[in-house]
Design a protein around this motif. Structure first.
Motif, PDB file in Angstrom:
ATOM      1  N   ILE A  19      12.943 -15.894  53.602  1.00  0.00           N
ATOM      2  CA  ILE A  19      12.660 -14.837  52.631  1.00  0.00           C
ATOM      3  C   ILE A  19      13.836 -14.646  51.681  1.00  0.00           C
ATOM      4  CG2 ILE A  19      12.273 -12.349  52.377  1.00  0.00           C
ATOM      5  CD1 ILE A  19      10.614 -12.548  55.005  1.00  0.00           C
ATOM      6  N   ILE A  20      15.043 -14.589  52.218  1.00  0.00           N
ATOM      7  CA  ILE A  20      16.237 -14.417  51.370  1.00  0.00           C
ATOM      8  C   ILE A  20      16.412 -15.615  50.443  1.00  0.00           C
ATOM      9  CG2 ILE A  20      18.760 -14.284  51.422  1.00  0.00           C
ATOM     10  CD1 ILE A  20      18.434 -12.603  54.006  1.00  0.00           C
ATOM     11  N   ALA A  21      16.242 -16.827  50.971  1.00  0.00           N
ATOM     12  CA  ALA A  21      16.376 -18.032  50.148  1.00  0.00           C
ATOM     13  C   ALA A  21      15.317 -18.065  49.051  1.00  0.00           C
ATOM     14  CB  ALA A  21      16.274 -19.274  51.023  1.00  0.00           C
ATOM     15  N   THR A  22      14.119 -17.628  49.365  1.00  0.00           N
ATOM     16  CA  THR A  22      13.042 -17.599  48.383  1.00  0.00           C
ATOM     17  C   THR A  22      13.350 -16.627  47.248  1.00  0.00           C
ATOM     18  OG1 THR A  22      11.421 -18.143  50.092  1.00  0.00           O
ATOM     19  CG2 THR A  22      10.577 -17.193  48.065  1.00  0.00           C
ATOM     20  N   ILE A  23      13.874 -15.465  47.593  1.00  0.00           N
ATOM     21  CA  ILE A  23      14.232 -14.482  46.563  1.00  0.00           C
ATOM     22  C   ILE A  23      15.321 -15.035  45.646  1.00  0.00           C
ATOM     23  CG2 ILE A  23      15.300 -12.222  46.191  1.00  0.00           C
ATOM     24  CD1 ILE A  23      13.857 -11.318  48.780  1.00  0.00           C
ATOM     25  N   ILE A  24      16.346 -15.612  46.233  1.00  0.00           N
ATOM     26  CA  ILE A  24      17.450 -16.174  45.438  1.00  0.00           C
ATOM     27  C   ILE A  24      16.945 -17.333  44.573  1.00  0.00           C
ATOM     28  CG2 ILE A  24      19.631 -17.444  45.591  1.00  0.00           C
ATOM     29  CD1 ILE A  24      20.228 -15.731  48.107  1.00  0.00           C
ATOM     30  N   LEU A  25      16.146 -18.219  45.162  1.00  0.00           N
ATOM     31  CA  LEU A  25      15.620 -19.368  44.423  1.00  0.00           C
ATOM     32  C   LEU A  25      14.714 -18.923  43.268  1.00  0.00           C
ATOM     33  CD1 LEU A  25      15.486 -22.448  44.281  1.00  0.00           C
ATOM     34  CD2 LEU A  25      13.496 -22.332  45.787  1.00  0.00           C
ATOM     35  N   THR A  26      13.940 -17.878  43.479  1.00  0.00           N
ATOM     36  CA  THR A  26      13.066 -17.379  42.418  1.00  0.00           C
ATOM     37  C   THR A  26      13.884 -16.858  41.239  1.00  0.00           C
ATOM     38  OG1 THR A  26      11.387 -16.776  44.041  1.00  0.00           O
ATOM     39  CG2 THR A  26      11.216 -15.752  41.871  1.00  0.00           C
ATOM     40  N   ILE A  27      14.902 -16.078  41.529  1.00  0.00           N
ATOM     41  CA  ILE A  27      15.748 -15.541  40.462  1.00  0.00           C
ATOM     42  C   ILE A  27      16.418 -16.669  39.688  1.00  0.00           C
ATOM     43  CG2 ILE A  27      17.828 -14.179  39.999  1.00  0.00           C
ATOM     44  CD1 ILE A  27      16.977 -12.439  42.441  1.00  0.00           C
ATOM     45  N   LEU A  28      16.957 -17.648  40.397  1.00  0.00           N
ATOM     46  CA  LEU A  28      17.602 -18.783  39.734  1.00  0.00           C
ATOM     47  C   LEU A  28      16.609 -19.592  38.907  1.00  0.00           C
ATOM     48  CD1 LEU A  28      19.953 -20.017  42.599  1.00  0.00           C
ATOM     49  CD2 LEU A  28      20.592 -18.734  40.543  1.00  0.00           C
ATOM     50  N   ALA A  29      15.403 -19.797  39.443  1.00  0.00           N
ATOM     51  CA  ALA A  29      14.395 -20.579  38.732  1.00  0.00           C
ATOM     52  C   ALA A  29      13.929 -19.863  37.462  1.00  0.00           C
ATOM     53  CB  ALA A  29      13.204 -20.859  39.645  1.00  0.00           C
ATOM     54  N   ILE A  30      13.775 -18.557  37.519  1.00  0.00           N
ATOM     55  CA  ILE A  30      13.360 -17.797  36.339  1.00  0.00           C
ATOM     56  C   ILE A  30      14.433 -17.883  35.259  1.00  0.00           C
ATOM     57  CG2 ILE A  30      12.902 -15.466  35.462  1.00  0.00           C
ATOM     58  CD1 ILE A  30      11.499 -14.924  38.182  1.00  0.00           C
ATOM     59  N   ASN A  31      15.691 -17.678  35.641  1.00  0.00           N
ATOM     60  CA  ASN A  31      16.782 -17.770  34.662  1.00  0.00           C
ATOM     61  C   ASN A  31      16.872 -19.171  34.066  1.00  0.00           C
ATOM     62  OD1 ASN A  31      17.527 -15.092  34.980  1.00  0.00           O
ATOM     63  ND2 ASN A  31      18.995 -15.554  36.597  1.00  0.00           N
ATOM     64  N   ALA A  33      14.469 -21.490  33.832  1.00  0.00           N
ATOM     65  CA  ALA A  33      13.302 -21.772  32.987  1.00  0.00           C
ATOM     66  C   ALA A  33      13.413 -21.051  31.650  1.00  0.00           C
ATOM     67  CB  ALA A  33      12.026 -21.360  33.710  1.00  0.00           C
ATOM     68  N   ASN A  34      13.912 -19.831  31.660  1.00  0.00           N
ATOM     69  CA  ASN A  34      14.066 -19.095  30.400  1.00  0.00           C
ATOM     70  C   ASN A  34      15.114 -19.755  29.495  1.00  0.00           C
ATOM     71  OD1 ASN A  34      12.110 -17.227  31.058  1.00  0.00           O
ATOM     72  ND2 ASN A  34      13.571 -15.758  31.918  1.00  0.00           N
ATOM     73  N   LYS A  35      16.179 -20.280  30.078  1.00  0.00           N
ATOM     74  CA  LYS A  35      17.194 -20.975  29.277  1.00  0.00           C
ATOM     75  C   LYS A  35      16.639 -22.265  28.686  1.00  0.00           C
ATOM     76  CE  LYS A  35      21.245 -19.191  31.655  1.00  0.00           C
ATOM     77  NZ  LYS A  35      22.356 -19.494  32.562  1.00  0.00           N
ATOM     78  N   ILE A  36      15.862 -22.993  29.468  1.00  0.00           N
ATOM     79  CA  ILE A  36      15.292 -24.255  28.993  1.00  0.00           C
ATOM     80  C   ILE A  36      14.277 -24.002  27.870  1.00  0.00           C
ATOM     81  CG2 ILE A  36      13.805 -26.208  29.659  1.00  0.00           C
ATOM     82  CD1 ILE A  36      16.646 -26.514  30.624  1.00  0.00           C
ATOM     83  N   ARG A  37      13.416 -23.016  28.082  1.00  0.00           N
ATOM     84  CA  ARG A  37      12.386 -22.719  27.087  1.00  0.00           C
ATOM     85  C   ARG A  37      12.969 -22.090  25.824  1.00  0.00           C
ATOM     86  NH1 ARG A  37       9.591 -19.824  31.541  1.00  0.00           N
ATOM     87  NH2 ARG A  37       8.299 -21.345  32.590  1.00  0.00           N
TER      88      ARG A  37
END
Length: 78
Positions: A19-31, A33-37
């Motif tokens: 659960i903790i890894a998923t939360i951290i990974l989600t935040i990193l993935a959103i940031n 993806a927003n930088k790439i887009r």
């Protein structure tokens, strides 16, 4: 505090870690993806928590099935 069921404790620790890894990974993935887009949008990175939930559910199901088998073996039933 004495741990009476070591297997259950280990399963719970693994679930919390997922659960903790998923939360951290989600935040990193959103940031990322927003930088790439170059703009904020909603994509597949928002589905990462669902994958984490599915993993936790599979682990819990495996644990429960192993407990059922252990109880059947303990009582001598087949």
């Amino acid at each position: 505090m004495k741990i009476s069921n070591k297997k259950k404790f280990i399963v719970r620790v693994i679930e919390i870690a997922i659960i903790i890894a998923t939360i951290i990974l989600t935040i990193l993935a959103i940031n990322y993806a927003n930088k790439i887009r170059g703009y904020q949008a909603y994509g597949g990175e928002y589905l990462i928590p669902i994958i984490g939930l599915l993993i936790v559910m599979v682990i819990e199901d495996i644990y429960q099935e192993s407990e059922k088998k252990r109880k059947k073996a303990k009582h001598g039933k087949k």
